[in-house]
Design an enzyme around this catalytic site. Structure first.
Site, mmCIF file in Angstrom:
data_model
loop_
_atom_site.group_PDB
_atom_site.id
_atom_site.type_symbol
_atom_site.label_atom_id
_atom_site.label_comp_id
_atom_site.label_asym_id
_atom_site.label_seq_id
_atom_site.Cartn_x
_atom_site.Cartn_y
_atom_site.Cartn_z
ATOM 1 N N LYS A 89 40.238 -6.932 1.759
ATOM 2 C CA LYS A 89 40.323 -8.394 1.824
ATOM 3 C C LYS A 89 41.742 -8.809 2.224
ATOM 4 O O LYS A 89 42.678 -8.014 2.143
ATOM 5 C CB LYS A 89 40.009 -8.990 0.442
ATOM 6 C CG LYS A 89 38.558 -8.902 0.010
ATOM 7 C CD LYS A 89 38.349 -9.608 -1.317
ATOM 8 C CE LYS A 89 36.929 -9.486 -1.819
ATOM 9 N NZ LYS A 89 35.916 -10.167 -0.977
ATOM 10 N N ARG A 129 26.227 -5.619 -4.377
ATOM 11 C CA ARG A 129 24.794 -5.326 -4.249
ATOM 12 C C ARG A 129 24.491 -3.855 -4.493
ATOM 13 O O ARG A 129 23.389 -3.505 -4.903
ATOM 14 C CB ARG A 129 24.291 -5.798 -2.871
ATOM 15 C CG ARG A 129 24.920 -5.083 -1.704
ATOM 16 C CD ARG A 129 24.742 -5.832 -0.400
ATOM 17 N NE ARG A 129 25.563 -7.053 -0.357
ATOM 18 C CZ ARG A 129 25.524 -7.942 0.622
ATOM 19 N NH1 ARG A 129 24.689 -7.773 1.646
ATOM 20 N NH2 ARG A 129 26.313 -9.004 0.592
HETATM 21 N N1 BES Z 1 33.087 -10.589 -4.679
HETATM 22 C C1 BES Z 1 32.827 -10.987 -3.355
HETATM 23 C C2 BES Z 1 32.198 -12.386 -3.257
HETATM 24 C C3 BES Z 1 33.062 -13.524 -3.721
HETATM 25 C C4 BES Z 1 33.827 -14.222 -2.821
HETATM 26 C C5 BES Z 1 33.058 -13.927 -5.037
HETATM 27 C C6 BES Z 1 34.615 -15.280 -3.247
HETATM 28 C C7 BES Z 1 33.826 -14.984 -5.469
HETATM 29 C C8 BES Z 1 34.605 -15.666 -4.552
HETATM 30 C C9 BES Z 1 31.866 -10.006 -2.704
HETATM 31 O O1 BES Z 1 31.933 -8.694 -3.134
HETATM 32 C C10 BES Z 1 32.204 -9.970 -1.262
HETATM 33 O O2 BES Z 1 33.254 -9.515 -0.923
HETATM 34 N N2 BES Z 1 31.281 -10.447 -0.435
HETATM 35 C C11 BES Z 1 31.488 -10.461 0.969
HETATM 36 C C12 BES Z 1 30.229 -9.917 1.563
HETATM 37 C C13 BES Z 1 30.343 -9.572 3.000
HETATM 38 C C14 BES Z 1 31.200 -8.358 3.206
HETATM 39 C C15 BES Z 1 28.945 -9.344 3.497
HETATM 40 C C16 BES Z 1 31.747 -11.890 1.401
HETATM 41 O O3 BES Z 1 31.194 -12.808 0.811
HETATM 42 O O4 BES Z 1 32.532 -12.084 2.309
HETATM 43 MN MN MN Z 2 33.400 -7.546 -2.087
#
Ligand code: BES
Ligand code: MN
Ligand code: ZN
Length: 498
Positions: A276, A350
């Site tokens: 990230k 997931r």
């Molecule tokens: N933990 C994150 C989702 C999230 C984002 C929670 C902001 C709280 C605040 C999750 O694991 C994630 O990184 N999701 C990605 C998925 C993508 C790679 C398909 C996302 O939402 O960008």
């Molecule tokens: Mn994630």
């Protein structure tokens, strides 16, 4: 680690000689605005000080009938009065929760030599409103961190004017159990990831089990690998902090319904090799909020002694990049034997949920609900105050929506359309873990669905938005962990208990 203890709360029929700070409401009626819950003596003293029209004075100080708008009025002598807007007089429990929350939060920030005593004047015997007021007051008392000597917070809460019926006391007990569970989630979510990681989180769950006399089982990384939990193992592989699966069980005699709760417990989500950005990572200690919610909810349900069997499963791992981390395009074998092509290491939630969902389904529960800070896409769709709800049938969706309505939490149903299926097709495995960036919350739900047999009713709660408040505190919602979803889970258990 900080842990918050709720202030004492009690019901009283009359206002004490020393009420501390008094809270009254300002509501809108067809005949104009009225003050609710202000005793005559206080009204008289206040009118004298402010020259007659108290409502005009409240408005001059910035107060209004607008729901949860609170202002402080200094009264003669040591006592103070907070007047908070209720909105129209036919208030809902959530309006009361917010209004009382705003008043108590204002008081909690006032300088003082000793913790504040607060008297909330209610004038209602309606159990749901008493519960709302008590929850608002308790939840707004919350703070995380060291207590400041000059701002000692809330020491004692009194609700006055709720009548003497046993239903009032029952409503208070429900509120206390619910608030206890919510602040437990907030404490866990707010604890940074160097202190709360799978091993210490699992130990905290064990301690909770001991307090509430719950059954407890913990799988460590060796057991997870040996028993084929390929999702948990892969997501945890990059971290020096090894993954855990925790099961807490509450099985009272005579229960006729078995509810399984599954929570995402990523103690820190760096994204893994699909790292990230600094900005995107900063709040990712919150990524275990789902696990915290299911653990705290089962404890709260046990505290109430509800006649329903509840099993909570918390899938814990830390998602980190390293030489031992899983890679995008890796093929994983999950607990149910399915193979998954991992398309992005930041879609880790997931994977850990899939293992836990498959495992819990082996017990053939009557209903499975998973709770997860799963997708940024859900936040884009619904904002930060509303969580997404996805289910395969409307009966199950309605069960959750009704519980959410009763609990005063905001959920909105999103579909799991048939046409997302092709996005999850893989040339090298049974399924891919995700698709493109469109409808990300729905694709994630479609993926999870593959791990719960069709005949078991299942709902998926995506709380990515509301689980963590990175803006200013409001009403009864603090900055940081909010505990969102716990109230709905407990209300649902209440509705399903016999
Ligand atoms: N933990 C994150 C989702 C999230 C984002 C929670 C902001 C709280 C605040 C999750 O694991 C994630 O990184 N999701 C990605 C998925 C993508 C790679 C398909 C996302 O939402 O960008
Ligand atoms: Mn994630
Ligand atoms: Zn995550």
């Amino acid at each position: 680690m900080f842990s918050f203890t709720l202030p004492e709360i009690s019901l009283a029929t009359t206002i004490d000689k020393n009420p501390g700070i008094l809270v009254a409401g300002l509501a809108e009626t067809s005949d104009g605005d009225i003050l609710v819950g202000l005793p005559d003596a206080v009204a008289a003293a206040a009118s004298k000080t402010f020259g007659g029209d108290l409502i005009a004075m409240v408005k001059q100080l910035g107060g209004s009938t607008k729901n949860a708008k609170a202002v402080l009025l200094p009264l003669p002598g040591a006592d103070k009065l907070v007047v908070v807007g209720l909105g129209p007089i036919d208030v809902s429990a959530e309006q009361v929760r917010r209004a009382v929350g705003a008043a108590v939060r204002l008081i909690s920030g006032l300088p003082a030599a000793a913790p504040h005593k607060v008297t909330i004047s209610l004038e209602t015997a309606e159990p749901s409103l008493i519960k709302g007021a008590a929850e608002g007051a308790l939840l707004a008392s919350y703070r995380y961190g060291p207590t400041k000597a000059d701002k000692p917070g809330i020491g004692e809460l009194r609700l006055v004017g709720a009548g003497k019926k046993p239903e009032a006391k029952q409503a208070l007990d429900l509120a206390v159990a619910t608030a206890t569970a919510v602040v437990q989630v907030r404490d866990w979510v707010n604890t940074p990831a160097n202190l709360l990681y799978p091993e210490t989180f699992a130990e905290a769950a064990r301690a909770l089990a001991k307090t509430y006399k719950l059954g407890v089982e913990v799988w460590d990384e060796k057991a997870l690998e040996k028993e084929g939990f390929g999702g948990l193992t892969a997501v945890g592989a990059g971290s020096a902090r090894k993954p855990r699966l925790v099961k807490l069980s509450y099985a009272p005699r005579g229960a006729r319904f078995h509810l399984a709760l599954v929570g995402k417990g990523i103690t820190f989500d760096s994204g893994g090799l699909d790292l990230k950005t600094a900005e995107g990572m900063y709040t990712m200690k919150c990524d275990m909020a789902g696990a915290a919610s299911v653990l705290a909810a089962v404890a709260g349900i046990a505290q109430l002694g509800l006649r329903i069997k509840v099993t909570a499963w918390a899938a814990m791992a830390e998602n980190m990049p390293s030489g031992t981390a899983g890679r995008p395009s890796d093929i994983l074998t999950m607990f149910n034997g399915m193979t998954v092509e991992n398309y992005n290491t930041d879609a880790e939630g997931r994977l850990v949920l899939a293992d836990a969902l498959a495992k819990c389904s082996g017990e053939s529960p009557d209903l499975v609900i998973d709770v997860a800070t799963l997708t940024g896409a859900c936040m884009v769709a619904l904002g930060v105050n509303t969580a997404g709800l996805m289910a395969r049938d409307d009966e199950t969706a309605d069960l959750v929506l009704d519980a959410a309505e009763a609990a005063g939490e905001s959920f909105w149903q999103l579909p799991i359309p048939e046409d997302v299926a092709p996005k999850l097709e893989s040339a090298v495995a049974d399924t891919r873990s995700g698709g493109d960036r469109f409808g990300g919350a729905l694709t994630a739900a479609a993926f999870l669905s593959k791990f719960v047999p069709e005949e078991i009713p299942w709902a998926h709660l995506d709380i990515a938005g509301p689980a963590f408040n990175d803006a200013a505190a409001h009403d009864y919602v603090p900055t940081g962990g909010t505990g969102m979803s716990v109230r709905t889970l407990m209300a649902l258990a209440h509705a399903r208990a016999n």
